[in-house]
Write a protein that holds these residues in place. Sequence first.
Motif, mmCIF file in Angstrom:
data_model
loop_
_atom_site.group_PDB
_atom_site.id
_atom_site.type_symbol
_atom_site.label_atom_id
_atom_site.label_comp_id
_atom_site.label_asym_id
_atom_site.label_seq_id
_atom_site.Cartn_x
_atom_site.Cartn_y
_atom_site.Cartn_z
ATOM 1 N N ASN A 24 5.483 4.336 1.095
ATOM 2 C CA ASN A 24 4.800 3.063 1.288
ATOM 3 C C ASN A 24 4.608 2.719 2.765
ATOM 4 O OD1 ASN A 24 5.085 2.787 -1.582
ATOM 5 N ND2 ASN A 24 7.166 2.036 -1.244
ATOM 6 N N THR A 25 3.615 1.886 3.044
ATOM 7 C CA THR A 25 3.283 1.564 4.425
ATOM 8 C C THR A 25 4.291 0.641 5.097
ATOM 9 O OG1 THR A 25 1.859 -0.262 3.706
ATOM 10 C CG2 THR A 25 0.812 1.882 4.034
ATOM 11 N N ARG A 70 0.945 5.421 0.605
ATOM 12 C CA ARG A 70 0.260 6.507 1.284
ATOM 13 C C ARG A 70 0.224 7.782 0.444
ATOM 14 N NH1 ARG A 70 -3.088 5.885 5.197
ATOM 15 N NH2 ARG A 70 -2.400 7.726 6.340
ATOM 16 N N GLU A 115 -4.349 1.716 -1.204
ATOM 17 C CA GLU A 115 -4.071 0.470 -0.514
ATOM 18 C C GLU A 115 -3.671 -0.661 -1.452
ATOM 19 O OE1 GLU A 115 -7.005 -0.681 2.319
ATOM 20 O OE2 GLU A 115 -6.987 1.269 3.338
ATOM 21 N N ALA A 116 -3.973 -0.525 -2.746
ATOM 22 C CA ALA A 116 -3.573 -1.534 -3.722
ATOM 23 C C ALA A 116 -2.308 -1.141 -4.472
ATOM 24 C CB ALA A 116 -4.707 -1.793 -4.721
ATOM 25 N N GLN A 166 -9.811 -0.613 -4.019
ATOM 26 C CA GLN A 166 -9.415 -0.333 -2.646
ATOM 27 C C GLN A 166 -9.403 1.173 -2.398
ATOM 28 O OE1 GLN A 166 -8.790 -2.684 -0.383
ATOM 29 N NE2 GLN A 166 -8.948 -4.425 -1.765
ATOM 30 N N PRO A 213 0.823 -1.212 0.000
ATOM 31 C CA PRO A 213 0.000 0.000 0.000
ATOM 32 C C PRO A 213 0.856 1.261 0.000
ATOM 33 C CG PRO A 213 -0.858 -1.601 1.572
ATOM 34 C CD PRO A 213 0.464 -2.127 1.102
#
Length: 414
Positions: A122-123, A107, A373-374, A355, A105
Motif C-alpha cells: 500500500n502507498t 501498488r 488507486e481505489a 481509478q 491505494p
Amino acid sequence: MTLAGHSDWVNGCAIAPDGSWLVSAGADRAVCVWDTTNGNLDATLHGDTGGANSCAVAPDGTWLAAVGSDGMVRVWHREQGSPGGSGQEQRHGTPVEPPRMPVTPARECAAPRDGTHVISANTDGTVSVWDVATGSAGPARHGHTGWAECCACAPDGTYFVSGGADGLVQLWDERSQTPRATLTGHTAAVTRCAVAPDSSWLVSASLDATLRIWDAATGELRTVLAGDLGDLFGCAVAPDGKRVASVGADRLVRIWDVATGMQVAVLAGHTARVNYCAFSKDGSWLASASFDRTVRIWDLTTGALRTTLTGDDGPIWGCAISPDDRWVSATSTNGTVRIWEARTGTCTNVLRVEQPVQACTWLTDSRLCVAGEAGLYMLGLSAEPTETGSPVTDEASALAVTRETWSWPSGPVP
C-alpha cells in the motif's frame, strides 16, 4: 401515476422483482430510484460523466446497474428491506459492495498458491493480508517509509516479501505476519520482487539499476546482477528457478542465468518502458507489459516474439498469467483490466474501473485480484469460455464485477 424528477430524456427503466420500486436512467446523468407504492423519489444516484443510457435490476433485487455514455458500467448495492434504498451512501450515489475494504491505494497484490488470501502493498507504507473468503484483514503492517511498492508470496507458504520506496526489502513471517528480516543494499526504490519456486531465495529489482538475489533463510545477499540497465521496474523467476527476467526503462526484456549471473538473452521490441514481466507456468514463454500500450508474448526457446496483445488505449502497468497458462491479464493507467487468450491473442474480456490500476494476480483460472488507486478489486470471469476460446455469449464477454468485489472509491462517484 407520473414520476417526475429527471431534467432531461429518460433513456431506460427497470422494475424490481417484487414490484415495490423501479429505477430510471436519464440523459441528465442521474439514475433515480422510485417507490412504486407512493411515487416518491427515494434515491438519486450520480456517477456517469455523460448521460445514463440504460439500467437493470438484479434478479434478487439486491443490486442495480447503469450503463453510461462514458463507456462505464456502474453497480450499486441496495440495503435489504428498504424499498428505495435509504442508506446515506446510496442516496449520494456511491457504489457499495459488502464486505468493504479501506481505500488506501495499493501498488501491487500477490496471492499464495492456495488462493486463500491476498497480500497488498500500500502507498501508506503498509502491507495488508486479506482473507479471500470473508474480505476481512488483520491490522495493516507498517514495513516501509514511503510507499510499499511491491509484494510477493513464497510458494511454500512460510513467508511473503515486500519492497518499498525506501530501498528496503522486508521478509514477513506468514503465520505471525511480523517482520522476519530486513534486507538492505539497494540505494533506490525497490520496484518489484519475486520468490524462487522452492522458496529458498528471492530477487528484487530497483531503480538503482540492479537486481539482487537474497537467501531467504539467512537474509544474506547472494548475487548482484548489474550492467548498463537503467531503472528497473520488474522482475520474475522462471518455474524451474534457473532463470530470472528483468524489465525497465531501456525497453528491453533481459533473461539471466541464476547460477552464473550472466545474461543469456535480450528480447527487444517494446517502444516504451517495460513495467512488468511474468513467466508462463510451463516456462516456455514470457509476457511483458509496457507503456507502449501492448503486452508482448515471447518464445523463450527461440527468443522470438510470438504475439503482440493490443487494444488498450492507455499505458499498461502490469500483467499476469492464469494458473493454466490460458489467459493473460493486464492493468492500465486508464483503469482498464483486459484479458486475452494467450494462444490466439484474442481479447475476450474488458472491464474499466473508476481509478488507475497498477497490478493484478490470478487466484484461480477464473478469479483475478486487481490493485489500484481505489484499493483492491476481486473480479471473476462471467462465464466459462467455449473450446474455441470465445465467451459463451456476447453478454458473458465482459469481466463481471462479482459479489466478491471488495473495494470501491470512497465518497460520491465524480
